[in-house]
Design a protein around this motif. Sequence first.
Motif, short mmCIF file in Angstrom:
data_model
loop_
_atom_site.label_atom_id
_atom_site.label_comp_id
_atom_site.label_asym_id
_atom_site.label_seq_id
_atom_site.Cartn_x
_atom_site.Cartn_y
_atom_site.Cartn_z
N TYR A 181 0.93 -1.21 -0.02
CA TYR A 181 -0.01 0.02 0.08
C TYR A 181 0.87 1.21 -0.07
CZ TYR A 181 -3.58 3.42 1.52
OH TYR A 181 -4.44 4.44 1.86
N GLU A 182 1.88 1.31 0.81
CA GLU A 182 2.69 2.46 1.09
C GLU A 182 3.77 2.77 -0.10
OE1 GLU A 182 2.45 4.93 3.00
OE2 GLU A 182 0.81 3.97 4.30
N SER A 183 3.62 1.61 -0.86
CA SER A 183 4.81 1.75 -2.09
C SER A 183 3.99 2.42 -3.27
CB SER A 183 5.30 0.34 -2.41
OG SER A 183 4.42 -0.52 -3.04
N ILE A 184 2.82 1.88 -3.25
CA ILE A 184 1.90 2.80 -4.24
C ILE A 184 1.61 4.23 -3.81
CG2 ILE A 184 -0.29 3.02 -5.37
CD1 ILE A 184 1.39 0.65 -6.63
N ARG A 185 1.50 4.29 -2.66
CA ARG A 185 1.11 5.87 -2.50
C ARG A 185 2.52 6.78 -2.57
NH1 ARG A 185 -2.81 7.76 1.33
NH2 ARG A 185 -0.99 8.93 2.57
N TYR A 186 3.63 6.28 -2.42
CA TYR A 186 4.77 6.89 -2.48
C TYR A 186 5.04 7.12 -3.91
CZ TYR A 186 9.84 7.44 -3.17
OH TYR A 186 11.00 7.82 -3.80
N LEU A 187 4.97 6.32 -4.76
CA LEU A 187 4.89 6.45 -6.33
C LEU A 187 3.71 7.53 -6.97
CD1 LEU A 187 5.77 2.78 -7.11
CD2 LEU A 187 7.44 4.84 -7.29
N VAL A 188 2.59 7.20 -6.26
CA VAL A 188 1.46 8.24 -7.01
C VAL A 188 1.82 9.55 -6.56
CG1 VAL A 188 -0.83 8.81 -6.46
CG2 VAL A 188 -0.30 6.44 -6.91
N GLY A 189 2.45 9.75 -5.43
CA GLY A 189 2.85 11.00 -4.96
C GLY A 189 3.83 11.71 -5.63
N ARG A 190 4.76 10.79 -6.21
CA ARG A 190 5.97 11.25 -7.37
C ARG A 190 5.59 11.38 -8.57
NH1 ARG A 190 11.04 10.85 -5.22
NH2 ARG A 190 12.03 10.62 -6.96
N GLY A 191 3.87 11.29 -8.82
CA GLY A 191 3.67 11.64 -10.25
C GLY A 191 3.34 10.44 -11.05
N TYR A 192 3.65 9.30 -10.59
CA TYR A 192 3.27 8.07 -11.58
C TYR A 192 1.81 7.58 -11.48
CZ TYR A 192 8.23 7.42 -11.34
OH TYR A 192 9.87 7.76 -11.61
N ARG A 193 1.35 7.22 -12.80
CA ARG A 193 -0.05 7.01 -13.02
C ARG A 193 -0.49 5.68 -13.73
NH1 ARG A 193 0.07 10.19 -9.74
NH2 ARG A 193 -1.25 11.89 -9.40
#
Length: 345
Positions: A181-193
């Motif tokens: 869960y946190e890995s996705i939140r981190y990457l979404v926060g960096r702009g990945y979609r």
Amino acid sequence: MGPTGPKRRFAAGKSTTVTLADVARLANVSEITVSRILRNIGPVADATRDRVLAAVADLGYVPNRVAGTLASATSNLIGVIIPSLSNIVFADVLRGIDAGLEPSGFRPVVGITNYAAVAEEKLVGSLLAWKPAAMILVGFDHTPITRRRLQQSGIRVAELMDIDSEPIDLAVGLSHRAAGYESIRYLVGRGYRRFGYVGHDWDTDRRARLRWDGMVEALAEAGLTFEAEALFEGPSSTQAGRTMLAGLLRKPHDLDVVMFSNDDMAVGGVFHCMAEGISPKRDLALFGFNGLDIGQALPTPLSTIRSNRFLIGKTAVDRILSQPDRDGATAVIDTGFEILTGETA
């Protein structure tokens, strides 16, 4: 043990010990017959053998191999069962276990399951027969017979690497669902979609599936899904990661990041990118799990999550040695995880 051995403080606690007589009563045979069948001595009718073995399984009976030795003899062994020796993740856990046991006088006896629950069942039966001071295993996926034997053993039982289920006694590790869960939140926060996923066999690695579940949950909260997925039908490996990413990228899609089930697979993905002239992060972001040294030693250090594997093994032993008697209450110790930003995502 003599006076130079470790002082035995591990007791049966509140367990109900299953005896040879209990098996004989349930199977409606003599204790001698049960003993002969378990030691595979002499001819026995198939129906009788089947009845006795069914009673053994039903009761969770474990033969006492220490019986017949000196009355004062006690075991200074800690049973340790891990899925694999080829995966460095478990070597790190073993280092932690060994570091915790080294000054104690207790010694580990290690068995390897190769991710097979039936193999674990046999190993648990064999090790319990020698009356170890405690048992340390990886994860919660046991056969009913294994679980019953561990529950009835009365000794401390530590299940490592995972805290997402209720332990038999003690669980030490991390929440894999939370890590995903946190890995996705981190990457979404960096702009990945636009996310892809490369993984390995979930049937033999429940923890990888839990991380995937956590990823899916976080993606859904962001209004996203995995746009492409590739699962290898077997255990994780660097070669599998390279092969599966190559296959994934042959399909028509426009991914900007690929999640891997672990660093073994992700390092293989990095090698594929190097061979094909794909620049990690600039052309395609890659993200792993475990924080292995090899991933951080790459020319482009892998972006990943580090699990505290040495600490998991050491913490489990420290708790067992400091609280050697099982009191009936379960305990969970969260050793946490951390995101390594790396340079691939």
